[in-house]
Structures are given as C-alpha cells and as structure tokens.
Design a protein around this motif. Structure first.
Motif, PDB file in Angstrom:
ATOM      1  N   GLY A  30      -9.861   8.460   5.736  1.00 16.13           N
ATOM      2  CA  GLY A  30      -8.547   8.502   5.112  1.00 16.13           C
ATOM      3  C   GLY A  30      -7.488   7.703   5.840  1.00 16.13           C
ATOM      4  N   PHE A  31      -7.866   7.028   6.922  1.00 18.65           N
ATOM      5  CA  PHE A  31      -6.931   6.190   7.663  1.00 18.65           C
ATOM      6  C   PHE A  31      -7.470   4.757   7.653  1.00 18.65           C
ATOM      7  CE2 PHE A  31      -6.209  10.425   9.170  1.00 18.65           C
ATOM      8  CZ  PHE A  31      -4.839  10.503   9.349  1.00 18.65           C
ATOM      9  N   ALA A  32      -6.622   3.812   7.277  1.00 15.72           N
ATOM     10  CA  ALA A  32      -7.079   2.433   7.089  1.00 15.72           C
ATOM     11  C   ALA A  32      -6.491   1.511   8.150  1.00 15.72           C
ATOM     12  CB  ALA A  32      -6.681   1.935   5.701  1.00 15.72           C
ATOM     13  N   ASP A  33      -7.302   0.555   8.601  1.00 18.60           N
ATOM     14  CA  ASP A  33      -6.808  -0.521   9.445  1.00 18.60           C
ATOM     15  C   ASP A  33      -6.242  -1.611   8.530  1.00 18.60           C
ATOM     16  OD1 ASP A  33      -7.748   0.666  11.866  1.00 18.60           O
ATOM     17  OD2 ASP A  33      -9.771  -0.042  11.371  1.00 18.60           O
ATOM     18  N   ARG A  34      -5.090  -2.123   8.867  1.00 21.46           N
ATOM     19  CA  ARG A  34      -4.457  -3.138   8.027  1.00 21.46           C
ATOM     20  C   ARG A  34      -4.125  -4.362   8.865  1.00 21.46           C
ATOM     21  NH1 ARG A  34       0.522  -0.031   5.824  1.00 21.46           N
ATOM     22  NH2 ARG A  34       0.447   0.743   7.963  1.00 21.46           N
ATOM     23  N   ARG A  35      -4.587  -5.504   8.416  1.00 17.09           N
ATOM     24  CA  ARG A  35      -4.293  -6.748   9.103  1.00 17.09           C
ATOM     25  C   ARG A  35      -3.073  -7.413   8.465  1.00 17.09           C
ATOM     26  NH1 ARG A  35      -9.385 -10.354  10.497  1.00 17.09           N
ATOM     27  NH2 ARG A  35      -7.733 -11.361  11.699  1.00 17.09           N
ATOM     28  N   ALA A  36      -2.803  -8.649   8.908  1.00 20.86           N
ATOM     29  CA  ALA A  36      -1.562  -9.325   8.529  1.00 20.86           C
ATOM     30  C   ALA A  36      -1.387  -9.416   7.027  1.00 20.86           C
ATOM     31  CB  ALA A  36      -1.529 -10.718   9.162  1.00 20.86           C
ATOM     32  N   ARG A  37      -2.471  -9.677   6.298  1.00 23.52           N
ATOM     33  CA  ARG A  37      -2.369  -9.837   4.841  1.00 23.52           C
ATOM     34  C   ARG A  37      -1.819  -8.580   4.186  1.00 23.52           C
ATOM     35  NH1 ARG A  37      -5.238 -13.023   0.995  1.00 23.52           N
ATOM     36  NH2 ARG A  37      -5.381 -12.050  -1.054  1.00 23.52           N
ATOM     37  N   PHE A  73      12.280   4.526   4.238  1.00 19.24           N
ATOM     38  CA  PHE A  73      10.883   4.126   4.067  1.00 19.24           C
ATOM     39  C   PHE A  73      10.133   4.407   5.358  1.00 19.24           C
ATOM     40  CE2 PHE A  73      13.223   0.242   5.230  1.00 19.24           C
ATOM     41  CZ  PHE A  73      12.544  -0.158   6.365  1.00 19.24           C
ATOM     42  N   GLY A  74       8.827   4.591   5.223  1.00 25.32           N
ATOM     43  CA  GLY A  74       7.997   4.847   6.387  1.00 25.32           C
ATOM     44  C   GLY A  74       6.696   5.512   6.016  1.00 25.32           C
ATOM     45  N   SER A  75       5.886   5.788   7.023  1.00 20.90           N
ATOM     46  CA  SER A  75       4.592   6.425   6.810  1.00 20.90           C
ATOM     47  C   SER A  75       4.753   7.919   6.571  1.00 20.90           C
ATOM     48  CB  SER A  75       3.685   6.207   8.033  1.00 20.90           C
ATOM     49  OG  SER A  75       3.376   4.837   8.193  1.00 20.90           O
ATOM     50  N   VAL A  76       3.880   8.448   5.722  1.00 18.24           N
ATOM     51  CA  VAL A  76       3.766   9.899   5.534  1.00 18.24           C
ATOM     52  C   VAL A  76       2.288  10.257   5.667  1.00 18.24           C
ATOM     53  CG1 VAL A  76       5.797  10.057   4.072  1.00 18.24           C
ATOM     54  CG2 VAL A  76       3.579   9.684   3.017  1.00 18.24           C
ATOM     55  N   TRP A  77       2.016  11.522   5.987  1.00 23.78           N
ATOM     56  CA  TRP A  77       0.650  11.946   6.284  1.00 23.78           C
ATOM     57  C   TRP A  77       0.312  13.214   5.516  1.00 23.78           C
ATOM     58  CZ3 TRP A  77       4.272  10.175   9.678  1.00 23.78           C
ATOM     59  CH2 TRP A  77       3.937   9.030  10.424  1.00 23.78           C
ATOM     60  N   ARG A  78      -0.894  13.237   4.939  1.00 20.27           N
ATOM     61  CA  ARG A  78      -1.334  14.408   4.189  1.00 20.27           C
ATOM     62  C   ARG A  78      -2.760  14.775   4.589  1.00 20.27           C
ATOM     63  NH1 ARG A  78       1.515  13.410  -1.770  1.00 20.27           N
ATOM     64  NH2 ARG A  78       3.581  13.069  -0.868  1.00 20.27           N
ATOM     65  N   ASN A  79      -2.926  16.011   4.983  1.00 19.86           N
ATOM     66  CA  ASN A  79      -4.234  16.494   5.416  1.00 19.86           C
ATOM     67  C   ASN A  79      -5.005  16.966   4.188  1.00 19.86           C
ATOM     68  OD1 ASN A  79      -6.418  17.372   6.833  1.00 19.86           O
ATOM     69  ND2 ASN A  79      -5.361  19.046   7.883  1.00 19.86           N
ATOM     70  N   GLU A  80      -5.427  15.990   3.383  1.00 23.52           N
ATOM     71  CA  GLU A  80      -6.150  16.264   2.155  1.00 23.52           C
ATOM     72  C   GLU A  80      -7.443  15.463   2.151  1.00 23.52           C
ATOM     73  OE1 GLU A  80      -2.149  16.847  -0.616  1.00 23.52           O
ATOM     74  OE2 GLU A  80      -3.303  14.981  -0.723  1.00 23.52           O
ATOM     75  N   LYS A  81      -8.329  15.816   1.260  1.00 24.11           N
ATOM     76  CA  LYS A  81      -9.609  15.124   1.190  1.00 24.11           C
ATOM     77  C   LYS A  81      -9.385  13.693   0.727  1.00 24.11           C
ATOM     78  CE  LYS A  81     -14.260  15.431  -0.821  1.00 24.11           C
ATOM     79  NZ  LYS A  81     -15.152  16.191  -1.726  1.00 24.11           N
ATOM     80  N   PRO A  82      -9.804  12.707   1.525  1.00 19.90           N
ATOM     81  CA  PRO A  82      -9.615  11.312   1.116  1.00 19.90           C
ATOM     82  C   PRO A  82     -10.635  10.892   0.072  1.00 19.90           C
ATOM     83  CG  PRO A  82     -10.757  11.388   3.216  1.00 19.90           C
ATOM     84  CD  PRO A  82     -10.428  12.818   2.858  1.00 19.90           C
ATOM     85  N   GLY A  83     -10.325   9.826  -0.634  1.00 17.56           N
ATOM     86  CA  GLY A  83     -11.239   9.288  -1.649  1.00 17.56           C
ATOM     87  C   GLY A  83     -10.854   7.861  -1.952  1.00 17.56           C
ATOM     88  N   PRO A  84     -11.490   7.241  -2.940  1.00 21.98           N
ATOM     89  CA  PRO A  84     -11.166   5.856  -3.302  1.00 21.98           C
ATOM     90  C   PRO A  84      -9.685   5.705  -3.657  1.00 21.98           C
ATOM     91  CG  PRO A  84     -13.190   6.584  -4.388  1.00 21.98           C
ATOM     92  CD  PRO A  84     -12.580   7.798  -3.762  1.00 21.98           C
ATOM     93  N   GLY A  85      -8.979   4.870  -2.908  1.00 22.99           N
ATOM     94  CA  GLY A  85      -7.563   4.660  -3.154  1.00 22.99           C
ATOM     95  C   GLY A  85      -6.683   5.826  -2.740  1.00 22.99           C
ATOM     96  N   ARG A  86      -7.248   6.828  -2.103  1.00 24.44           N
ATOM     97  CA  ARG A  86      -6.491   8.019  -1.689  1.00 24.44           C
ATOM     98  C   ARG A  86      -6.593   8.151  -0.177  1.00 24.44           C
ATOM     99  NH1 ARG A  86      -4.850  12.604  -4.499  1.00 24.44           N
ATOM    100  NH2 ARG A  86      -4.541  14.469  -3.271  1.00 24.44           N
ATOM    101  N   PHE A  87      -5.481   7.939   0.517  1.00 24.17           N
ATOM    102  CA  PHE A  87      -5.485   7.922   1.973  1.00 24.17           C
ATOM    103  C   PHE A  87      -4.717   9.111   2.536  1.00 24.17           C
ATOM    104  CE2 PHE A  87      -5.983   3.519   0.606  1.00 24.17           C
ATOM    105  CZ  PHE A  87      -7.098   3.141   1.334  1.00 24.17           C
ATOM    106  N   ARG A  88      -4.978   9.389   3.799  1.00 17.91           N
ATOM    107  CA  ARG A  88      -4.255  10.462   4.475  1.00 17.91           C
ATOM    108  C   ARG A  88      -2.972   9.949   5.124  1.00 17.91           C
ATOM    109  NH1 ARG A  88      -9.528  13.319   7.357  1.00 17.91           N
ATOM    110  NH2 ARG A  88      -9.826  14.953   5.798  1.00 17.91           N
ATOM    111  N   GLU A  89      -2.845   8.643   5.237  1.00 20.39           N
ATOM    112  CA  GLU A  89      -1.617   8.026   5.727  1.00 20.39           C
ATOM    113  C   GLU A  89      -1.267   6.877   4.790  1.00 20.39           C
ATOM    114  OE1 GLU A  89       0.268   5.880   9.724  1.00 20.39           O
ATOM    115  OE2 GLU A  89      -1.909   6.019   9.465  1.00 20.39           O
TER     116      GLU A  89
END
Length: 493
Positions: free
Chosen positions: A15-22, A112-128
């Motif tokens: 549920g946590f993704a690495d994001r590069r410059a793009r 604006f900013g990051s938010v976090w949810r302790n929920e079950k992750p899935g396709p297109g559904r992240f915890r951050e």
C-alpha cells in the motif's frame, strides 16, 4: 554483518508506493495548478502536522482495544494515542476550534499533503496518497457550496483535463433523509439504505434493489443482509434515483423532478439549497456539462450533513495492457456542519472539496498524457579526463547560474556509458569538453531531445551514426544561449 547472516528482503510495505521524478513532477504540476485556482478565489494556505491526537479524528477514532483500526497510531510518552492524519479535514476542524477567536470568519483555507489510511490496499488503492483540499468554515450560505464546486471544476481544467473530461455530481443528504422519513424508515435501516445506494454505480438498480430488500448474494457466495424495506419504500427510492436518469437533464430540471416526490420538510429544505446552488453556479459560469445534480451520490455515510459533491472522471483511460480502465471518482466533498462542534459544542457550518491528486495523476498517465517532458533530467557534462574537472564544473556552474539544471558526470565509465547515463536521465543535452575543444575555446553540444525524436524514425543505424543529428560544436562563450534554446528558455529542469 557476516557473509552467512540473514539479509532482509528489499520490499516496500503493502500500500506504499515508491515514486520517481516522473510521478512526482505530475503530482507537483497538479498541486501548483489547483493551488493557484484556490488562491485566485481568496483561499489562504494552511499546513497542519502529519499527526493528530486520535480522539481528534472524529468518526475515525480507534476503538480502545484496536488503536490502529483505520489509522496508523502510536502512543506518546504521556500515553495519549496519536495517529497519522486520515484526511486534511479533521486537522482543519481541530485547528479552527483551537484558534476560532482569532480567525477571520468565514475562514477560507486550502491545504495539500500526504494522508494515511490503515486499510487493505488493492489496485489503485494505497495506504498513503496526496490530497489537495479547500474549505470554507463559518458560512451556512448555499453560495459557499457553489463556490467550492466552481473551484473544483476550474481546478480540474487547470490540472490538465479538457472541458467534458470530468463532471461534478451534486446531491443533498437531506433529500434522502426526508424521503426515508416519509416512508417510516428508522435510523438503523437508513444507514443500510445509504450503503446500498452508494453501490448504485457498480451494481445498478438490479443489485441495489436486493440490498434494499432481504439482501444480496454476490458472485463469491457472500451474503449481505438488506434493509428489509417495504415494497412501497423501495418504489419510492427507485423513483428518487430515476429522477436524473436522463443525462441531458439540466440541474434545474432534476431539481424540479425531485420536487414532485414526497420528501418531507427536510427534503424541501434540501431542494431550496440545491436551487440556490444552481443559481450561484450559473452566475459563476459553471454549466450543466461541468456540474449536474445526481441523487445517487451519497459519500461519507455519517460525515456529511447537507450538499455533497463527487467528481467523476470521464476521460478515456487504459492500463499497461491496453485494456480500458475506469477511474471513477477523483475527488469529492460536501457540507459537514457538525465536525467543529465536536470540540466546541457550538454548531459551526463548513463545506469543502478534496482533490485526489495521486489518483488524478495516475489517471492522466493512463490516458496517455506525456508527463515525461515535465520530468526531464539535467544537462549532463561529460567527464573525459580528471585533469579537466575544473573546466567541466565551470561549464555546469554557468548553466546553473542561468537557471538551467546541470550536472557533471561523477562515475568512472567511459564516453559511451556516460551518454547512455545522460539518456536514462532524460537529459535534454550532453556537453562535451575534450582536450581539443578546450584548446580551441569551443564546446560540443549534443541535443538529446532532438536525437530521441529523430531516432524514432531512423531504420538505418549506419546512416544514424554518420549523420550524428542534433550535435554542434560552438564557441565556448555561446554555451548558455545555445543550451537555453534546447531546453526551451532554461526554466525546465
């Protein structure tokens, strides 16, 4: 660590993704565009901390025996539970309650900013993920809701969506409250009805009608207990949902159709609010193609108290395999008049909208938008000889002083590998200062952007090597002006 010691597996938490410059460039562009819209409407920027005391999160308050339910929580040294913010609205409510006496009223802020949810992750559904919100606190006027909707519509266009690629769907929670009260539906069953209607987009009426009745057996064999409404009440709900069944209806026509239903006092109040919102939206230049009234919109079952809005993406999108994919909602909001009252005991009207920035960026990418150019790397200065490093840094320094991102290659590879490095960085150009150039007072510049464009149409590699497109040797003093033309003015890096 000894050679036979166990090594941890390199993996990102679910549920946590690495994001590069793009990815980051796309999100930053959206944030900058939407924030500019908010500021033009006179909203003030506000940043609250990433953590809040758990009891400030309202309906997301963890159970005493399950402190991490829904949120990521930890205990402070004074044994108070703190949690990463679930959204940007709960921190706003806390801030307003804490500073109400000194704030201008109404208080208009964006964040604006990051938010976090302790929920079950899935396709297109992240915890951050990233949100961008605008809220007006302290105004009960329907025009405050209309302004939020108008800003959202303008924000989506500023973020890169053409007119007609997103639509704001508007409803009022009091409409359904009045309808169900007229049908004698109690509070316990009302929540079940709301949950059923919230699935209308996915299940259609055939699925919803089972959830309004005895219940529904899904494809996996799981049974969901229904609201057990009477046949008359189910018919009333169907009529309510069908009031906007034609996509060509204007907001005023849908409001008129709803007015013919038995909605009670609460529903009549809601219709008056929707009519005022419609009038204000027309004054703000928001047509029926950008915002429409849709009775199927529910949102935040126990959170919203009046008008609610949801942004539906209409842009055609595909996944990595070329299959059509539906992103659906890319933002939403509404009126929440009870949130600040949790702290003060006094009712404080509030309304707002939240952009799903991460989701919108992913949708734009899935639609084939070229985000790569936004994430171009720096101009790369090729390092031929350690003895000439001062020359290389002088060139890089001149480019940086002119506002052009530049770096000197600091690896140990040869020319071919350095050019490959520059290409992988999406460098717009490579700078070559060999011994001959330094002696002659010249510099060779390879236009990598042009090279990439030409390479797509070249089939003869020998011809490609012979022509060496996009490469020029120029006087050393013309380096900055030459490179500036390549990068488009020197303001992209």
């Amino acid at each position: 660590m000894t050679s036979d010691a166990p090594r941890p597996e390199a993996r990102a938490p679910r549920g946590f993704a690495d994001r590069r410059a793009r990815d980051l460039a796309a999100e930053r562009a959206i944030l900058a565009s939407v924030s500019a819209v908010y500021e033009r409407y006179g909203f003030e920027a506000l940043d609250t901390g990433a953590m809040e005391y758990a009891d400030a999160l309202g309906k997301f308050l963890p159970d005493a025996d399950r402190p991490n339910e829904g949120v990521f929580a930890l205990q402070d040294d004074d044994e108070q539970w703190m949690a990463l913010r679930y959204d940007l609205t709960a921190p706003l409510a806390r801030f307003v309650a804490q500073n109400w006496e000194t704030l201008p009223k109404p208080f208009r802020r964006y964040a604006f900013g990051s938010v976090w949810r302790n929920e079950k992750p899935g396709p297109g559904r992240f915890r951050e993920f990233t949100q961008c919100d605008a809220d007006t606190v302290g105004s009960a006027r329907p025009e405050a809701d209309a302004e939020i909707i108008a800003m959202a519509a303008e924000g989506f266009q500023a973020a890169g969506l053409a007119r007609g690629q997103a639509v704001l769907k508007i409803n009022n929670r009091k409409l359904l409250d009045g309808l169900l009260a007229e049908q004698g539906v109690d509070e316990r069953r009302k929540l079940t009805v709301l949950r059923a209607i919230d699935k209308y987009d996915r299940l259609g009426w055939d699925g919803v009608v089972h959830l309004l009745g005895k219940g529904r057996l899904d494809e996996s064999g799981d049974f969901t207990k229904g609201a057990e409404l009477s046949a008359g009440a189910i018919a009333a709900v169907e009529g309510f949902l069908n009031s906007a069944s034609s996509p060509d209806l204007t907001r005023a026509q849908v409001i008129d159709a709803l007015g013919r239903l038995s909605l009670g006092a609460a529903g009549q109040e809601a219709l008056a609010e929707l009519a005022a919102i419609d009038t204000a939206l027309r004054a703000l230049g928001v047509g029926d193609d950008l915002a429409k009234v849709d009775p199927t919109v529910v949102r935040g079952l126990e959170y919203y108290t009046g008008p609610v809005f949801e942004a539906e993406l209409l842009l055609q999108t595909v996944d990595d395999k070329g299959q059509a994919v539906r992103f659906g909602s890319v933002g939403g909001g509404g009126r929440y008049d009870d949130l600040v009252a949790r702290f003060t005991g006094q009712p404080v009207p509030a309304t707002g909208f939240s952009f799903g920035v991460s989701r919108l960026a992913a949708a734009l990418r899935a639609a084939g938008r070229d985000l790569g150019r936004q994430a171009r790397g720096p101009v790369v200065v090729i390092a031929f000889d350690a003895a000439h490093m001062a020359e290389y840094y002088a060139a890089a320094g001149e480019l940086r002083a002119a506002g052009i991102a530049a770096e000197v290659y600091l690896g140990s590879s040869g020319m071919k590998a350095q050019m490959k490095y520059a290409d992988r960085r999406l460098a717009p150009a490579a700078i070559m200062l060999g011994g001959d150039e330094i002696a002659a007072g010249t510099v060779t510049v390879k236009d990598l952007d042009l090279g990439r464009e030409l390479a797509a149409g070249v089939s003869d590699n020998s011809q490609w090597r012979a022509e060496r497109p996009g490469q020029a040797t120029i006087p050393r003093g013309e380096l900055v002006s030459f490179v500036r033309r390549i990068v488009g003015g020197g303001d992209e890096g």
